[in-house]
Design a protein around this motif. Structure first.
Motif, short mmCIF file in Angstrom:
data_model
loop_
_atom_site.label_atom_id
_atom_site.label_comp_id
_atom_site.label_asym_id
_atom_site.label_seq_id
_atom_site.Cartn_x
_atom_site.Cartn_y
_atom_site.Cartn_z
N VAL A 108 72.60 60.30 -3.18
CA VAL A 108 73.79 60.63 -3.96
C VAL A 108 74.91 61.14 -3.07
N GLU A 109 76.14 60.93 -3.49
CA GLU A 109 77.29 61.32 -2.68
C GLU A 109 77.32 62.82 -2.40
N SER A 110 76.89 63.59 -3.36
CA SER A 110 76.95 65.04 -3.21
C SER A 110 76.04 65.55 -2.10
N GLY A 111 75.16 64.71 -1.61
CA GLY A 111 74.28 65.11 -0.52
C GLY A 111 74.92 65.01 0.85
N TYR A 112 76.19 64.57 0.89
CA TYR A 112 76.86 64.33 2.16
C TYR A 112 78.19 65.05 2.21
N ARG A 113 78.41 65.72 3.32
CA ARG A 113 79.61 66.55 3.46
C ARG A 113 80.76 65.82 4.14
N TYR A 114 80.42 64.97 5.09
CA TYR A 114 81.46 64.31 5.88
C TYR A 114 81.42 62.81 5.65
#
Length: 125
Positions: A108-114
């Motif tokens: 999921v996108e929320s698992g990635y910060r950059y």
């Protein structure tokens, strides 16, 4: 300042191959899980593939399993996406992402910060 820069996109006929690269800077690359997402026109961004920081575990969307391979070279702060047997449905902007997600957030996108700026992949029929 963290930067992720993708390259390798382009126009390819159906059945062809492309290899995307993403170089990271400003972060301790080998401590981050890396992933590729893609977004086609009019559609939400979707998960494609991910690789844990050690490179020992990889994850794929069902739509690309068996055709795409994600890998990484921590010494070069680079993650790759080898894409084979491409179809027009693979046409999208492909984004590289880096994060410290727990396993449950790998897809999921929320698992990635950059995030990188993206590279366009177009597959002609």
């Amino acid at each position: 300042q963290v930067e992720l820069v993708e390259s390798g996109g382009g126009l390819v006929p159906a059945g062809g191959s492309l290899r995307l690269s993403c170089v990271g800077s400003g972060l301790t690359f080998n401590t981050y899980n890396m992933a590729w997402f893609r977004q086609a026109p009019g559609k939400d961004r979707e998960f494609v593939a991910a690789i844990r920081r050690s490179g020992g575990y990889t994850y794929y969307a069902d739509s690309v399993k068996g055709r795409f391979t994600i890998s990484r070279d921590n010494g070069k702060s680079t993650v790759f996406l080898q894409m084979n047997t491409l179809t027009p449905e693979d046409s999208a902007v492909y984004y590289c992402a880096a994060g410290l997600a727990v396993l449950s957030a790998t897809r999921v996108e929320s698992g990635y910060r950059y995030w990188g700026q993206g590279t366009q992949v177009t597959v002609s029929s």
